[in-house]
Design an enzyme around this catalytic site. Sequence first.
Site, short mmCIF file in Angstrom:
data_model
loop_
_atom_site.label_atom_id
_atom_site.label_comp_id
_atom_site.label_asym_id
_atom_site.label_seq_id
_atom_site.Cartn_x
_atom_site.Cartn_y
_atom_site.Cartn_z
N ASP A 106 15.65 0.49 9.73
CA ASP A 106 14.70 -0.09 10.71
C ASP A 106 14.09 0.98 11.62
O ASP A 106 14.95 1.78 12.24
CB ASP A 106 15.18 -1.30 11.33
N ILE A 139 0.85 -1.25 -0.06
CA ILE A 139 0.03 -0.16 0.05
C ILE A 139 0.79 1.25 0.15
O ILE A 139 0.76 2.20 -0.62
CB ILE A 139 -0.87 0.00 1.20
N THR A 186 -6.83 -0.42 11.01
CA THR A 186 -7.28 -1.85 10.52
C THR A 186 -8.73 -2.02 10.95
O THR A 186 -9.08 -1.58 12.13
CB THR A 186 -6.38 -2.91 10.93
N ASP A 241 12.13 2.28 4.75
CA ASP A 241 11.85 0.76 4.85
C ASP A 241 12.94 -0.01 4.90
O ASP A 241 14.00 0.12 4.40
CB ASP A 241 11.20 0.53 3.35
N ASN A 242 12.72 -1.14 5.76
CA ASN A 242 13.88 -2.11 6.00
C ASN A 242 13.80 -3.14 4.95
O ASN A 242 14.47 -4.03 5.13
CB ASN A 242 13.77 -2.50 7.37
N TYR A 294 -2.19 -8.05 16.75
CA TYR A 294 -1.79 -6.86 15.62
C TYR A 294 -2.80 -5.90 15.82
O TYR A 294 -2.82 -4.66 15.75
CB TYR A 294 -2.13 -7.78 14.21
N ALA A 351 4.61 1.25 7.96
CA ALA A 351 5.76 -0.02 8.38
C ALA A 351 5.20 -0.70 9.27
O ALA A 351 4.72 -0.01 10.51
CB ALA A 351 7.02 0.68 8.23
N1 LIG Z 1 -3.26 -4.92 3.29
C1 LIG Z 1 -4.15 -4.87 3.87
O1 LIG Z 1 -5.21 -5.43 3.56
C2 LIG Z 1 -4.28 -3.92 5.15
C3 LIG Z 1 -5.55 -4.04 5.95
C4 LIG Z 1 -5.39 -3.14 7.12
C5 LIG Z 1 -4.30 -2.35 7.27
N2 LIG Z 1 -3.16 -2.55 6.89
C6 LIG Z 1 -2.02 -1.92 7.23
O2 LIG Z 1 -1.57 -1.01 6.03
C7 LIG Z 1 -0.18 -1.04 6.26
C8 LIG Z 1 0.58 -1.48 4.80
O3 LIG Z 1 0.09 -2.76 4.61
P1 LIG Z 1 0.87 -3.59 3.34
O4 LIG Z 1 -0.24 -4.63 3.00
O5 LIG Z 1 1.33 -2.67 2.30
O6 LIG Z 1 2.17 -4.26 4.00
P2 LIG Z 1 3.56 -4.46 3.45
O7 LIG Z 1 3.91 -5.59 4.31
O8 LIG Z 1 3.31 -4.83 1.91
O9 LIG Z 1 4.35 -3.06 3.69
C9 LIG Z 1 4.77 -2.61 4.98
C10 LIG Z 1 6.16 -2.29 4.68
O10 LIG Z 1 6.82 -1.78 6.00
C11 LIG Z 1 8.17 -2.32 5.92
N3 LIG Z 1 8.61 -2.51 7.26
C12 LIG Z 1 8.20 -3.29 8.33
N4 LIG Z 1 8.67 -3.34 9.55
C13 LIG Z 1 9.51 -2.24 9.46
C14 LIG Z 1 10.53 -1.56 10.29
N5 LIG Z 1 10.59 -1.93 11.65
N6 LIG Z 1 10.92 -0.47 9.82
C15 LIG Z 1 11.06 -0.14 8.36
N7 LIG Z 1 10.33 -0.70 7.58
C16 LIG Z 1 9.52 -1.76 7.98
C17 LIG Z 1 8.12 -3.72 5.16
O11 LIG Z 1 9.46 -4.06 4.47
C18 LIG Z 1 7.06 -3.30 3.99
O12 LIG Z 1 7.62 -2.78 2.81
C19 LIG Z 1 0.46 -1.84 7.37
O13 LIG Z 1 0.34 -0.98 8.62
C20 LIG Z 1 -0.96 -2.72 7.55
O14 LIG Z 1 -0.96 -3.08 9.17
C21 LIG Z 1 -3.06 -3.27 5.71
#
Ligand SMILES: NC(=O)c1ccc[n+]([C@@H]2O[C@H](COP(=O)([O-])OP(=O)(O)OC[C@H]3O[C@@H](n4cnc5c(N)ncnc54)[C@H](O)[C@@H]3O)[C@@H](O)[C@H]2O)c1
Length: 326
Positions: A51, A12, A117, A31-32, A141, A74
């Site tokens: 991170d 996203i 979420t 991003d990590n 979560y 993240a």
């Molecule tokens: N995908 C969904 O349907 C959904 C639904 C509700 C909420 N969310 C929230 O939306 C956000 C994005 O979701 P997504 O599906 O794109 O997830 P994703 O895992 O694709 O993206 C998260 C990114 O954060 C980075 N990351 C994780 N921990 C980190 C850290 N400690 N330091 C630096 N970077 C870090 C990861 O490398 C990744 O690129 C998240 O917070 C998730 O909880 C997603």
Amino acid sequence: MKILVTGGAGYIGSTVAHELVKTGDEVVVFDNLSQGHRCAVPEQAVFIKGDLADRELVDSIMRAHRPEAIMHFASNTLVGESIAKPFLYIGDNVTNGLNLLKSAVEYGVRRFILSSTANLFDKPLKIPITADERIIPGSPYGESKHILERFLYWMDRSFDLRYAALRYFNAAGAAGPHLGEQHDPETHLIPLVLQVALGQREKITIFGDDYETPDGTCVRDYIHVLDLAQAHILALRALGSSSRVYNLGNGQGFSVKEVVETARQVTGHPIPAEIGPRRPGDPAVLIADSERIRADLGWQPSYPNVRGIIETAWQWHSENPAGFKE
Ligand SMILES: NC(=O)c1ccc[n+]([C@@H]2O[C@H](COP(=O)([O-])OP(=O)(O)OC[C@H]3O[C@@H](n4cnc5c(N)ncnc54)[C@H](O)[C@@H]3O)[C@@H](O)[C@H]2O)c1
């Protein structure tokens, strides 16, 4: 505006980063790469690998780039994993978010958007679910997002930090043939179903067909990732006045069986499915009432039904069967 996008190499976050660049904003992605992909980050953005646990690094980014706003994507994101590893979620997700917030306050950031979420609503009293629904997180979560939402409330009161908590229901679809969803492990229904159509998986398992829903399978509200991106951009501009909390979905539910059947029509593949046991913690129906963001900001989804969403996801998956190059 100059915007720090944490998690901007993820599904996203990268889509939102591309849309921000298009509207002329300056974007710094942090991003990590634990889940993200370097080549999902827009070329015009500054990319910093690191991170959020590294508070000194976070501070040095604030000092060097002086963002006016932060979009915080993240996170560890897996509901099931969070039940097995609560420390990783209520611990790390919260600590990382607080590191970012401390730094944000110290360097004078006044606008903050949190990816929250639908997992806040384990036992909704009413469907569709409004932003005022009582909060009972469905997992560690969801609890971590709830704690960050509460923290933001106090950041607003104490430091005039204006925030938007955007509670996404099921994000899905792709922004185009070059930008889509790729997680490892993949746990989301639409990419899993499409992996079957690509021959990368033998069949799809449907977790339970004895729920109180019309066909017995769980019903979810799928929202296109570009519609989420629009909501972020509208919320960011509106944050000058006051903080906001919005539920984000299409307001329509589709059952697991309906999603599988639609994917069969879109891909032309039979997509074999088997029924497995229920997964712990899966509510029968989650549908968003997004009336508040529609009324406040004029947000309007461009992909109101699941077929259009699956078509864009299929375009991404079928043109990139091996996913991102890096
Ligand atoms: N995908 C969904 O349907 C959904 C639904 C509700 C909420 N969310 C929230 O939306 C956000 C994005 O979701 P997504 O599906 O794109 O997830 P994703 O895992 O694709 O993206 C998260 C990114 O954060 C980075 N990351 C994780 N921990 C980190 C850290 N400690 N330091 C630096 N970077 C870090 C990861 O490398 C990744 O690129 C998240 O917070 C998730 O909880 C997603």
